[in-house]
Design a protein around this motif. Structure first.
Motif, PDB file in Angstrom:
ATOM      1  N   GLU A 260       1.056  -1.285   0.035  1.00 27.07           N
ATOM      2  CA  GLU A 260      -0.238   0.201   0.215  1.00 27.07           C
ATOM      3  C   GLU A 260       0.811   1.273  -0.043  1.00 27.07           C
ATOM      4  O   GLU A 260       0.897   2.180  -0.782  1.00 27.07           O
ATOM      5  CB  GLU A 260      -1.193  -0.291   0.775  1.00 27.07           C
ATOM      6  CG  GLU A 260      -1.935   1.055   1.044  1.00 27.07           C
ATOM      7  CD  GLU A 260      -2.330   1.323   2.656  1.00 27.07           C
ATOM      8  OE1 GLU A 260      -1.207   0.933   3.448  1.00 27.07           O
ATOM      9  OE2 GLU A 260      -3.164   2.283   2.676  1.00 27.07           O
ATOM     10  N   SER A 261       2.310   1.174   0.919  1.00 27.99           N
ATOM     11  CA  SER A 261       3.017   2.457   0.920  1.00 27.99           C
ATOM     12  C   SER A 261       3.415   2.714   0.015  1.00 27.99           C
ATOM     13  O   SER A 261       3.870   4.038  -0.037  1.00 27.99           O
ATOM     14  CB  SER A 261       3.575   2.637   2.276  1.00 27.99           C
ATOM     15  OG  SER A 261       3.955   1.292   2.600  1.00 27.99           O
ATOM     16  N   GLU A 262       3.641   1.599  -1.275  1.00 28.94           N
ATOM     17  CA  GLU A 262       4.643   1.553  -1.797  1.00 28.94           C
ATOM     18  C   GLU A 262       4.140   1.880  -3.830  1.00 28.94           C
ATOM     19  O   GLU A 262       4.266   2.727  -4.348  1.00 28.94           O
ATOM     20  CB  GLU A 262       5.773   1.103  -2.368  1.00 28.94           C
ATOM     21  CG  GLU A 262       6.671   0.428  -1.240  1.00 28.94           C
ATOM     22  CD  GLU A 262       7.594  -0.241  -1.201  1.00 28.94           C
ATOM     23  OE1 GLU A 262       7.579  -1.505  -1.817  1.00 28.94           O
ATOM     24  OE2 GLU A 262       7.896  -1.056   0.240  1.00 28.94           O
ATOM     25  N   ILE A 263       3.324   0.955  -3.220  1.00 29.32           N
ATOM     26  CA  ILE A 263       2.922   0.994  -5.180  1.00 29.32           C
ATOM     27  C   ILE A 263       1.227   1.294  -4.528  1.00 29.32           C
ATOM     28  O   ILE A 263       0.477   0.563  -6.482  1.00 29.32           O
ATOM     29  CB  ILE A 263       3.084  -0.183  -6.099  1.00 29.32           C
ATOM     30  CG1 ILE A 263       3.126  -0.974  -5.302  1.00 29.32           C
ATOM     31  CG2 ILE A 263       4.727   0.002  -6.565  1.00 29.32           C
ATOM     32  CD1 ILE A 263       3.430  -2.254  -6.036  1.00 29.32           C
ATOM     33  N   VAL A 264       0.302   1.721  -4.113  1.00 24.03           N
ATOM     34  CA  VAL A 264      -0.882   1.999  -3.823  1.00 24.03           C
ATOM     35  C   VAL A 264      -1.360   1.232  -3.719  1.00 24.03           C
ATOM     36  O   VAL A 264      -1.234   0.414  -2.590  1.00 24.03           O
ATOM     37  CB  VAL A 264      -1.327   2.831  -5.056  1.00 24.03           C
ATOM     38  CG1 VAL A 264      -2.400   3.275  -4.737  1.00 24.03           C
ATOM     39  CG2 VAL A 264      -0.726   4.085  -5.986  1.00 24.03           C
ATOM     40  N   ARG A 345       7.733  -4.842   5.567  1.00 19.96           N
ATOM     41  CA  ARG A 345       7.573  -5.235   4.476  1.00 19.96           C
ATOM     42  C   ARG A 345       9.183  -6.169   4.134  1.00 19.96           C
ATOM     43  O   ARG A 345      10.146  -4.416   4.038  1.00 19.96           O
ATOM     44  CB  ARG A 345       6.577  -4.267   3.642  1.00 19.96           C
ATOM     45  CG  ARG A 345       6.455  -5.113   2.537  1.00 19.96           C
ATOM     46  CD  ARG A 345       6.007  -4.062   1.373  1.00 19.96           C
ATOM     47  NE  ARG A 345       4.363  -3.682   3.168  1.00 19.96           N
ATOM     48  CZ  ARG A 345       4.395  -2.681   2.017  1.00 19.96           C
ATOM     49  NH1 ARG A 345       5.187  -1.866   2.206  1.00 19.96           N
ATOM     50  NH2 ARG A 345       2.935  -2.399   2.903  1.00 19.96           N
TER      51      ARG A 345
END
Lengths: 418, 422
Positions: A260-264, A345
């Motif tokens: 979620e925090s990287e590639i939505v 992660r």
């Protein structure tokens, strides 16, 4: 799918006397009045009972994710000092239902520049494959949709198709984030399938069968007969299997495809409404499926800790082993949730390192070791199990001491900075 | 992507056609070759709407697979003309605008501005004034608590950037208690407007020796007793977590020279091993009365952390929370002095002149440069934003790393876009 299911019941051949026949003869027939029983054919009864069971199966299995989603939210909430959903229904029990209804009414957006056919198809590929896995999982003594003689092989094959759906979803969305996510996922699933398959091989070597029924039957008798304790190598194999399967179902710490925090939201960024819900449901179904497979392969399947319900006599042994199986599986599912809400992660390269540099060599070593073990102890005896459990315990104690010492070293120089 | 390729093809055909119409004979063979120096490069826009760009930062990422060839930050999505606005407002009216700069540490922003204006006012020989003792204590007390709140937010969001969701909620749980305290003192939770030129707000008075004051101080004490052990717990949970270590140690090392040349300040500078803290080295207000250490990054070989990496920058914030707790405890031990909370200032009308004053906000050196022409409004006001300087290092730090590392860097330099864009 129902077609396969009902056929599966007919090829059921594990029990000498078909359970459905037994159920009809022992339970159903005495309940009927004398006049009706005379005209009642056992075969017709069997067909009806089997169709009924298939219907229950088709209806119940998709409900699993609903329960699991709620469980996950409640577990997460407890880890985080919250209460979780509390508004819909008592203790928020109907929250997932409300969410599902909401998703049903959402706009079903299809990216105009994307590949429409693939976009529409992808969720169904993933959904179908996730649920097709359940066909080969023995939930209890007679609760098995289809007793393939290549059950575990079938499961591996079907779950590999999921990655196709993921790539389709990522590619057809015409979004760069989706593409990144789907490629991450493809690399991850394909890589982790290798240690997964190799760990399964150790079990297959010991059982000498690919049939899930046979694997469970091999572990009958109690905890010491579980394959995880049978040799020290299967003990390792279990952990490799479990960790790899977490990676396989894309959960933290391996949730890179939907980080979620990287590639939505990764490959399902562009999906909305019911199509998104299908991904969501498939994810939780997968989670249950891999836990169920781990339980079947290593933790005794439905043969287990609880006394099976056969003691109640008659046709009720249809439930044989089911509660024990569900408890064990839910234990592993809970472990997955626990990990998810505790760990950060990994990065892509670290994920690949873990797989190719550690898991795969260890998995090969396990196969070698299991082979040698099989040569030394051709038959499973209490002696071999005893030796195995002794080796495992010594190993665990050593690991505990080693880790403890390392942690002790670490914590010493810390306070100076404060 | 398929569409881009189609467009490119169409463009090429067009060019070829144009060439064909011209005088030179068409050389179709050579025209078909596309000029693509980096064949696998993919340009991705990260932001301005993105879960972990901490606001509305837009990054233009040039990717080669997962590897970032270049990350170009584009800022300005939250630009609200703070400096221009200020030219048309009187000094007390500007204070609420400073709230909106670094909105997670608004007390410190108020304070930084007020300190600058007070400096300017002090240049007037005829109108002497002094900020009352009680106000100074209250300012330090509140601003150090605000520093804890700010660092807590940074800790929580950094955990979430790395993929651990739970620390985020723990951080918010504790920050909530601080916000309730701020609410008691000034009525607001986010944009406080509490610290005023010449003192602190009298709107909700904490009268000296009153029950309200005692309750307030007791509540802070209870919070500190509750919170101090939790810092160690968070260190166990996240800081020493081996996956967290894998992700952050040795990543994006900012050397001391680099940090200085980019003007990185505060935890980012100390994370690069430079021992510099304005509260100690250029003490303002009453910081010289308190005993506290300045955490500076050191190599931690057990975890693989080196000075200047993401982990060090993050760890400085965790350690600074402990130091802030120490300062607040000293204030509580001394007790707040009696007296008024506002200096006797009839009107804020500084003399002609200019001043630059810097203070140590949670994110680094917050500077205000004010030019006054003797009227109640500044002629020019410039805010020096610590985040802006730190963010400028992102492009150099991120070269050759992976997408996930970009997130780790943004989180570790701890930017607030409200302050970057002003």
């Amino acid at each position: 799918m129902p077609d396969i299911l009902s056929q599966g019941f007919f090829v059921q051949d594990a029990a000498p006397r078909n359970w459905a026949e037994q159920f009809v003869r022992d339970v159903l027939m005495p309940m009927l009045p004398e006049s009706m029983a005379a005209h009642f054919s056992v075969e017709l009864g069997m067909v009806l009972v089997m169709l009924g069971c298939a219907g229950i199966f088709v209806a119940v299995v998709p409900l699993l994710p609903l329960v699991l989603v709620l469980a996950e939210r409640k577990v997460a909430a407890r880890f985080q000092n919250r209460t979780g959903p509390m508004r819909v229904g008592p203790w928020g029990l109907l929250q997932t239902l409300a969410d599902g209804v909401k998703l049903l009414f959402k706009e079903d957006y299809i990216p105009p520049q994307g590949d429409k056919l693939l976009f529409l198809l992808a969720p169904y590929v993933i959904f179908t494959c996730s649920f097709a896995v359940f066909a080969a999982i023995p939930f209890g003594q007679n609760i098995l949709v289809s007793n393939f003689n290549i059950g575990i092989f079938y499961i591996m094959a079907i779950s590999s198709v999921i990655v196709m759906g993921v790539i389709m979803a990522g590619w057809s969305s015409n979004s760069k984030w989706s593409l990144l996510g789907s490629l991450r996922s493809a690399a991850q699933i394909v890589s982790y399938e290798i240690p997964l398959g190799l760990s399964i091989l150790t079990v297959v070597m010991l059982v000498e069968s690919l049939s899930m029924e046979a694997i469970v039957a091999n572990q009958a008798g109690g905890i010491s007969d579980w394959l995880i304790f049978r040799t020290p190598f299967t003990f390792f194999a279990f952990f490799i299997f479990f960790i790899s399967s977490i990676a396989e179902v894309n959960r933290t710490p391996f949730d890179l495809p939907e980080a979620e925090s990287e590639i939505v939201a990764g490959f399902h960024t562009e999906y909305s409404g019911m199509r998104f819900a299908l991904f969501f449901i498939a994810e939780y179904a997968n989670m249950f499926a891999v836990s169920a497979i781990a339980v079947t392969l290593f933790l005794g399947g439905w043969e287990g800790i609880l006394p099976d319900l056969a003691v109640f006599g008659g046709g009720f042994d249809i439930l044989g082993g089911l509660p024990g199986f569900v408890i064990k599986t839910m234990g592993l599912v809970f472990l997955m949730m626990w990990l998810r809400w505790t760990l950060p992660r990994l990065r892509v390269d670290q994920l690949m390192n873990l797989c190719w540099k550690y898991f795969i060599p260890i998995a090969f070593f396990n196969i070698l070791g299991t082979g040698i073990w099989g040569l030394i102890f051709p038959e499973d005896t209490p002696l071999s199990t005893g030796i195995s459990i002794a080796i495992i315990s010594i190993g665990l104690v050593q690991a505990y001491v080693f880790v403890g010492r390392r942690l002790g070293q670490k914590s010493q120089p810390q306070p100076s900075s404060a | 992507m398929a569409r881009a390729a189609r467009n490119r093809r169409a463009q090429n055909t067009m060019e070829t056609a144009q060439q064909g119409n011209g005088t030179t004979p068409p050389d179709t063979e050579s025209k078909i070759i596309e000029l693509k120096p980096f064949a696998d490069e993919m340009v991705v826009n990260m932001g301005p709407q993105h879960p972990s760009t901490h606001g509305v930062l837009r990054l233009e990422l040039k990717l080669e697979g997962e590897v970032v060839r270049e990350a170009i930050p584009h800022i300005g999505y939250l630009h609200r003309c703070f400096e221009k606005h200020s030219e048309n407002l009187s000094y007390p009216q500007i204070i609420p605008f400073t709230d909106r700069m670094d909105y997670v540490a608004a007390m410190n922003q108020n304070w930084g501005f007020c300190l600058a204006v007070e400096q300017l006012l002090a240049m007037d020989e005829k109108r002497k004034f002094a900020v009352p003792e009680r106000a100074e204590y209250l300012r330090v007390l509140i601003c150090e608590l605000n520093r804890i709140a700010s660092h807590l937010l940074s800790f929580g969001t950094y955990g979430m950037d790395i993929g651990a969701f739970t620390p985020f909620l723990y951080a918010f749980r504790d920050r909530e208690r601080l916000l309730l305290l701020f609410e008691k003192v000034c009525g607001a939770r986010l944009t406080y407007n509490y610290i005023r030129i010449g003192g602190v707000s009298e709107l909700i008075p904490l009268e000296p020796g009153s029950v309200t004051e005692q309750n307030f101080l007791d509540e802070i004490e209870r919070f500190l007793d509750y919170f101090e052990p939790l810092i160690d717990e968070y260190n166990e949970l996240l800081t020493k977590n081996s996956i967290f270590g894998e992700r952050t140690t040795g990543v994006a090392v900012m050397s001391a020279e680099m940090a200085l040349s980019y003007g990185a300040t505060g935890p980012n500078l100390r994370g690069s091993g430079v021992d510099w803290d304005l509260r100690r080295d250029e003490p303002y207000s009453i910081y010289d009365r308190f005993d506290f250490d300045v955490p500076v990054a050191k190599d931690v070989p057990e975890l693989g952390a080196v000075v200047g990496d993401c982990w060090s920058r993050y760890k400085i914030r965790m350690d600074e929370m402990k130091e802030s707790v120490r300062i607040v405890r000293q204030i509580l031990a001394e007790g707040l002095p009696d007296g008024p909370v506002m200096a006797n200032l009839k009107a804020v009308r500084p003399p002609k002149g200019e001043v630059y004053f810097r203070s140590e906000a949670p994110r680094g050196e917050l500077g205000f440069y004010i030019i006054s022409d003797g009227t109640p409004k500044p002629v020019r006001l410039k805010g020096r934003s610590p985040c802006f300087s730190a963010l400028s290092a992102l492009r150099e730090l991120s070269r050759g790393l992976m997408v996930a590392d970009i997130i780790a860097i943004i989180g570790s330099i701890d930017i607030v876009m409200g302050e970057v864009d002003r």
